[in-house]
Design a protein around this motif. Structure first.
Motif, PDB file in Angstrom:
ATOM      1  N   THR A  27      23.563  -2.371   5.421  1.00 17.21           N
ATOM      2  CA  THR A  27      23.603  -3.097   4.158  1.00 17.21           C
ATOM      3  C   THR A  27      23.899  -2.130   3.029  1.00 17.21           C
ATOM      4  O   THR A  27      23.649  -0.925   3.159  1.00 17.21           O
ATOM      5  N   HIS A  28      24.415  -2.648   1.927  1.00 18.37           N
ATOM      6  CA  HIS A  28      24.622  -1.837   0.729  1.00 18.37           C
ATOM      7  C   HIS A  28      23.394  -1.853  -0.171  1.00 18.37           C
ATOM      8  O   HIS A  28      23.312  -1.092  -1.120  1.00 18.37           O
ATOM      9  N   GLY A  29      22.472  -2.729   0.084  1.00 20.46           N
ATOM     10  CA  GLY A  29      21.338  -2.922  -0.810  1.00 20.46           C
ATOM     11  C   GLY A  29      20.068  -2.278  -0.315  1.00 20.46           C
ATOM     12  O   GLY A  29      20.008  -1.694   0.771  1.00 20.46           O
ATOM     13  N   TYR A  30      19.037  -2.407  -1.126  1.00 15.55           N
ATOM     14  CA  TYR A  30      17.711  -1.918  -0.772  1.00 15.55           C
ATOM     15  C   TYR A  30      16.740  -3.079  -0.865  1.00 15.55           C
ATOM     16  O   TYR A  30      16.790  -3.870  -1.815  1.00 15.55           O
ATOM     17  N   VAL A  31      15.875  -3.207   0.123  1.00 15.50           N
ATOM     18  CA  VAL A  31      14.795  -4.191   0.056  1.00 15.50           C
ATOM     19  C   VAL A  31      13.476  -3.481   0.320  1.00 15.50           C
ATOM     20  O   VAL A  31      13.416  -2.535   1.116  1.00 15.50           O
ATOM     21  N   ASP A  32      12.450  -3.926  -0.360  1.00 20.19           N
ATOM     22  CA  ASP A  32      11.124  -3.318  -0.258  1.00 20.19           C
ATOM     23  C   ASP A  32      10.397  -3.923   0.935  1.00 20.19           C
ATOM     24  O   ASP A  32       9.727  -4.954   0.822  1.00 20.19           O
ATOM     25  N   ILE A  33      10.558  -3.294   2.091  1.00 16.48           N
ATOM     26  CA  ILE A  33      10.020  -3.860   3.326  1.00 16.48           C
ATOM     27  C   ILE A  33       8.498  -3.992   3.299  1.00 16.48           C
ATOM     28  O   ILE A  33       7.964  -5.034   3.691  1.00 16.48           O
ATOM     29  N   PRO A  34       7.715  -2.996   2.845  1.00 20.58           N
ATOM     30  CA  PRO A  34       6.264  -3.189   2.794  1.00 20.58           C
ATOM     31  C   PRO A  34       5.854  -4.414   1.970  1.00 20.58           C
ATOM     32  O   PRO A  34       4.935  -5.150   2.354  1.00 20.58           O
ATOM     33  N   SER A  35       6.536  -4.651   0.849  1.00 21.52           N
ATOM     34  CA  SER A  35       6.216  -5.826   0.031  1.00 21.52           C
ATOM     35  C   SER A  35       6.553  -7.116   0.762  1.00 21.52           C
ATOM     36  O   SER A  35       5.806  -8.105   0.682  1.00 21.52           O
ATOM     37  N   ILE A  36       7.677  -7.112   1.486  1.00 21.65           N
ATOM     38  CA  ILE A  36       8.052  -8.293   2.272  1.00 21.65           C
ATOM     39  C   ILE A  36       7.003  -8.569   3.340  1.00 21.65           C
ATOM     40  O   ILE A  36       6.596  -9.716   3.568  1.00 21.65           O
ATOM     41  N   VAL A  37       6.553  -7.517   4.000  1.00 24.45           N
ATOM     42  CA  VAL A  37       5.536  -7.655   5.045  1.00 24.45           C
ATOM     43  C   VAL A  37       4.260  -8.257   4.464  1.00 24.45           C
ATOM     44  O   VAL A  37       3.715  -9.239   4.994  1.00 24.45           O
ATOM     45  N   ARG A  38       3.770  -7.689   3.373  1.00 25.72           N
ATOM     46  CA  ARG A  38       2.501  -8.158   2.807  1.00 25.72           C
ATOM     47  C   ARG A  38       2.622  -9.596   2.289  1.00 25.72           C
ATOM     48  O   ARG A  38       1.688 -10.395   2.451  1.00 25.72           O
ATOM     49  N   ARG A  39       3.744  -9.930   1.688  1.00 27.93           N
ATOM     50  CA  ARG A  39       3.936 -11.297   1.202  1.00 27.93           C
ATOM     51  C   ARG A  39       3.954 -12.293   2.364  1.00 27.93           C
ATOM     52  O   ARG A  39       3.363 -13.378   2.286  1.00 27.93           O
ATOM     53  N   THR A  40       4.623 -11.935   3.444  1.00 27.96           N
ATOM     54  CA  THR A  40       4.693 -12.817   4.601  1.00 27.96           C
ATOM     55  C   THR A  40       3.316 -13.030   5.215  1.00 27.96           C
ATOM     56  O   THR A  40       2.935 -14.167   5.533  1.00 27.96           O
ATOM     57  N   VAL A  41       2.569 -11.952   5.372  1.00 32.88           N
ATOM     58  CA  VAL A  41       1.218 -12.058   5.944  1.00 32.88           C
ATOM     59  C   VAL A  41       0.328 -12.906   5.042  1.00 32.88           C
ATOM     60  O   VAL A  41      -0.472 -13.726   5.523  1.00 32.88           O
TER      61      VAL A  41
END
Length: 416
Positions: free
Chosen positions: A79-93
Motif C-alpha cells: 500500500t502507499h498509505g499508513y494505517v495505525d494497526i494497534p488502534s484498529i485492533v483496540r477499536r475492533t476488540v
C-alpha cells in the motif's frame, strides 16, 4: 443421501470467540488499508518514484493471533498509505465487547504486537501481470492473475429462503441473536464468547425437523445456568430465531442444551487461543458441500481463496434460484499468476432439472470467472470485509454482500 433419514449438524460462533476475534481484526486491517489507499487516490497522491495511489495497488495477507492479554498481527501488505494497526485492533476488540478486564480480556490493556512487511515481489509480478498478459493478451480483465493457486467451492440449496443449508443458517442466526441481546443489555450477565450448534433431521434429502440445539455462552460469575441462563436463552434467543425463520417449535426440552458443562465464566482469549482462518467451515456452509481449504479473512480481493469462493457462491445461488437444480456446488481451480480458471465443475447431486452439462455451458456463457472480472462484477475493492468475518460469509441479507445477489436468473434461463 436421498431415500433415507439422517441427522446433520453445523456450528457457529459469536464475534467474541477467539478465532472470530482474529478474523475480524485481520479484516478490519484490510478494510482500513483499502479505505486509506482510496483516499490517497482521490487526493492524486504520487510517490517520489512516480508510483500512483490506486485501490488496484493494494495487496493484503494479514494474520492475527491472540492469547491471554496479547494480540499479534503479522503478514504481507502492499500500500502507499499508513494505517495505525494497534488502534484498529483496540477499536475492533472494543466493538466486539471486551471492554472490562473482568471479562478476561480488555481492549485498553491488552498487548498489541505488529509484524507487517512488504508483499513478496515474486507474488506481485504474477498478479499485476498475468501469464496471458505476458503472452500479449491486451484484454484488461486478463491483466490480473490469480493471487494464489488452489480450488474453491461455492454451494447453494433450496432448504431456506437464503438458499443456505438449514443447520448452518440456524446456527448463525442463533449466534447472531446471542450477541444482539448481549449488546442491547437485554441479558446483562452475558459475555462476548459463545458457540451455537443445530442438528437437523433429513428425510429423502430434505430437512423435516430440528432435532437438537446447543448454545454455550460466556457469562458473569454469579449467573446460574439452570435457573437464569437456560430459561433466558430459550426465551430471548432460541424462540425469537425460530419465529423469525417461521419454524414450528417442536424441539423437546431435553434436546436443548445450554452451557452443558454448567459453567462458562473464563472465555475469550483467556479461555483459549485464537487464530485467523481457523473457522473456515463456520465461514462457509457448515460442512455441507466441500471446502477448498483456503481461509477468507485478512486477504484482499486478488486472493482467489476469497474472491473466487464468493463468485462460486454467486454462481451456485443463481443456478438454484433459477430453478435449474435444488442443490448446486461449483468448484473452481486457479494457478497463481494465471487469469483464466484451470477448471470449472458443476455438481447438482441428482437434483438437476436440466442436464448438468447444459448448466455448466450456461454458466460459462453468463459468468466471467477471471479474477479481474470477479472483482469488477462483485465490486470487491471496497472496505466491506470486517462485517463478513462473523456469522458467515454467505446467506446474509446485506447489500454489501454482492455475491448473494440473484441477478443472473434470467440470463441463465435464456442461455438454454
Amino acid at each position: 443421501m436421498a431415500g433415507r433419514e439422517y441427522l446433520f449438524t453445523s456450528e457457529s460462533v459469536t464475534e467474541g470467540h477467539p478465532d472470530k476475534m482474529c478474523d475480524q481484526i485481520s479484516d478490519a486491517v484490510v478494510d482500513a488499508i483499502v479505505e486509506r489507499e482510496a483516499e490517497l487516490a482521490a487526493e492524486g497522491y504520487v510517490t517520489d518514484e512516480g508510483g500512483v495511489a490506486s485501490p488496484d495497488y493494494v495487496r493484503c495477507a494479514v494474520e492475527t493471533f491472540t492469547t491471554t492479554g496479547l494480540i499479534v498481527v503479522g503478514g504481507e501488505v502492499r500500500t502507499h498509505g499508513y494505517v495505525d494497526i494497534p488502534s484498529i485492533v483496540r477499536r475492533t476488540v472494543k466493538e466486539i465487547g471486551y471492554t472490562d478486564a473482568n471479562f478476561g480480556f480488555d481492549h485498553k490493556t491488552c498487548g498489541v504486537v505488529t509484524a507487517i512487511h512488504e508483499q513478496s515481489p515474486d507474488i506481485a509480478m504474477g498478479v499485476d501481470d498475468s501469464l496471458e498478459a505476458k503472452k500479449g493478451d491486451t484484454d484488461p480483465l486478463d491483466l490480473i492473475g490469480a493471487g494464489d493457486q488452489g480450488m474453491m467451492f461455492g454451494y447453494a440449496c433450496n432448504e431456506t429462503g437464503a438458499l443456505m443449508p438449514m443447520p448452518i443458517h440456524l446456527a448463525h442466526r442463533l449466534a447472531e441473536r446471542l450477541s444482539a441481546v448481549r449488546k442491547a443489555g437485554q441479558l446483562p450477565y452475558l459475555r462476548p464468547d459463545g458457540k451455537t450448534q443445530v442438528t437437523v433431521r433429513y428425510a429423502d434429502g430434505a430437512p423435516v425437523a430440528v432435532e437438537k440445539i446447543l448454545v454455550s455462552t460466556q457469562h458473569a460469575e454469579d449467573a446460574d445456568v439452570q435457573t437464569l441462563i437456560r430459561p433466558d436463552v430459550i426465551e430471548h434467543v432460541i424462540r425469537p430465531v425460530f419465529e423469525l425463520e417461521e419454524i414450528a417449535w417442536e424441539v423437546r426440552d431435553e434436546d436443548i442444551f445450554v452451557n452443558p458443562t454448567g459453567r462458562f465464566v473464563v472465555g475469550g482469549p483467556m479461555g483459549d487461543s485464537g487464530l485467523t482462518g481457523r473457522k473456515i467451515i463456520v465461514d462457509t456452509y457448515g460442512g455441507m458441500g466441500r471446502h477448498g481449504g483456503g481461509a477468507f479473512s485478512g486477504k484482499d480481493c486478488t486472493k482467489v481463496d476469497r474472491s473466487a469462493a464468493y463468485a462460486a457462491r454467486w454462481v451456485a445461488k443463481n443456478v438454484v434460484a433459477a430453478g435449474l437444480a435444488d442443490r448446486c456446488e461449483l468448484q473452481l481451480a486457479y494457478a497463481i499468476g494465471v487469469a483464466h480458471p484451470l477448471s470449472v465443475l458443476v455438481e447438482t447431486f441428482g437434483t438437476e432439472h436440466v442436464e448438468e452439462a447444459r448448466i455448466e455451458r450456461a454458466i460459462g456463457r453468463v459468468f466471467d470467472l477471471r479474477p479481474g472480472a470477479i472483482i469488477r462484477d462483485l465490486d470487491l475493492r471496497r472496505p466491506i470485509y470486517r462485517k463478513t468475518a462473523a456469522y458467515g460469509h454467505f446467506g446474509r441479507q446485506d447489500a454489501d454482500f454482492t455475491w448473494e445477489r440473484t441477478d443472473k436468473i434470467e440470463e441463465l434461463r435464456a442461455a438454454f
